[in-house]
Scaffold this motif. Sequence first.
Motif, mmCIF file in Angstrom:
data_model
loop_
_atom_site.group_PDB
_atom_site.id
_atom_site.type_symbol
_atom_site.label_atom_id
_atom_site.label_comp_id
_atom_site.label_asym_id
_atom_site.label_seq_id
_atom_site.Cartn_x
_atom_site.Cartn_y
_atom_site.Cartn_z
ATOM 1 N N LEU A 18 0.853 -1.185 0.000
ATOM 2 C CA LEU A 18 0.000 0.000 0.000
ATOM 3 C C LEU A 18 0.889 1.236 0.000
ATOM 4 N N ALA A 19 0.668 2.096 -0.973
ATOM 5 C CA ALA A 19 1.494 3.290 -1.133
ATOM 6 C C ALA A 19 1.179 4.329 -0.060
ATOM 7 N N HIS A 20 2.220 5.068 0.323
ATOM 8 C CA HIS A 20 2.162 6.217 1.246
ATOM 9 C C HIS A 20 1.012 6.130 2.265
ATOM 10 N N ILE A 21 1.121 5.214 3.196
ATOM 11 C CA ILE A 21 0.066 4.928 4.179
ATOM 12 C C ILE A 21 -0.346 6.166 4.966
ATOM 13 N N GLU A 22 0.605 7.073 5.189
ATOM 14 C CA GLU A 22 0.334 8.240 6.027
ATOM 15 C C GLU A 22 -0.728 9.159 5.444
ATOM 16 N N MET A 64 8.196 17.417 11.081
ATOM 17 C CA MET A 64 8.146 17.310 12.538
ATOM 18 C C MET A 64 6.782 16.853 13.045
ATOM 19 N N GLU A 65 5.707 17.250 12.359
ATOM 20 C CA GLU A 65 4.365 16.903 12.828
ATOM 21 C C GLU A 65 4.028 15.423 12.606
ATOM 22 N N THR A 66 4.778 14.750 11.749
ATOM 23 C CA THR A 66 4.499 13.334 11.473
ATOM 24 C C THR A 66 5.636 12.405 11.890
ATOM 25 N N GLN A 67 6.769 12.958 12.197
ATOM 26 C CA GLN A 67 7.974 12.158 12.424
ATOM 27 C C GLN A 67 7.829 11.159 13.570
#
Length: 250
Positions: free
Chosen positions: A145-149, A180-183
């Motif tokens: 699955l591509a780019h799950i985020e 930074m908000e997802t790291q």
Amino acid sequence: MSDSDNRSARVIDFHSHVLPGIDDGSSSLSMSKKIMEETRRQKVKKMVASPHFYPDSMSLDNFLRNREEAAKEILSVWNEETCPTLYLGAEVAYYDGISKSSFLEELTIKGTNTLMIEMPFHKWSRNEISEIINIALTGNFNIILAHIERYLDWQDKDTLKRLLDAGVYIQSNAENFIEMETQKKALSMLKKGEIHILGSDTHNTSTRPQTIEKAKSIIKEELGEDTIREMLYLSKTLLDGAVSIDQMWF
């Protein structure tokens, strides 16, 4: 320990739009060359070209023909010393009935049974989840699955676990580890085995450039070199048998 064990593990870029003029990625052969050279500069030696395939708006024959022509074009500027080894795949947009499709094998990374799917950008229905699980459980494909985020926040808490339990692989973009908000969440998911492989999802050299090197550095600093090695090992497994564009008879 051998010398190869002492070297820093590399990352394979599993998701890119480096082929010229085929989708919303690279707009020219010159840009494709620059993307490849920057990718190699960042010590990425293997890269999957994964142009968008939208089954509702394009025929399979036209997509495959256009992808082949773009690959021939990019091969004219490809250089073994300055460019990564390039493989042909696709980012296949989910569609109803995908699990019953008779042509999925033509959209896998060439020479493999690894297939990348882009899911809908909404909360997935029970049927949408079941279709992906059904494909994975056949054993005929390695489903990524591509780019799950990009769509995880819409989903129920148990959705990802169901997919992982079915053997679905999860790709995350490099920027997910850099912003930074997802790291923090990205690192946590990687540590828990909820992310398996990286992709740059690079489209160009300006607004969506190659950033694998920075993401790798963050992962190594926070989770250690062994995490990079584990990703590399799995990535190699998913690329087993892959045929690079320089080995193809066009």
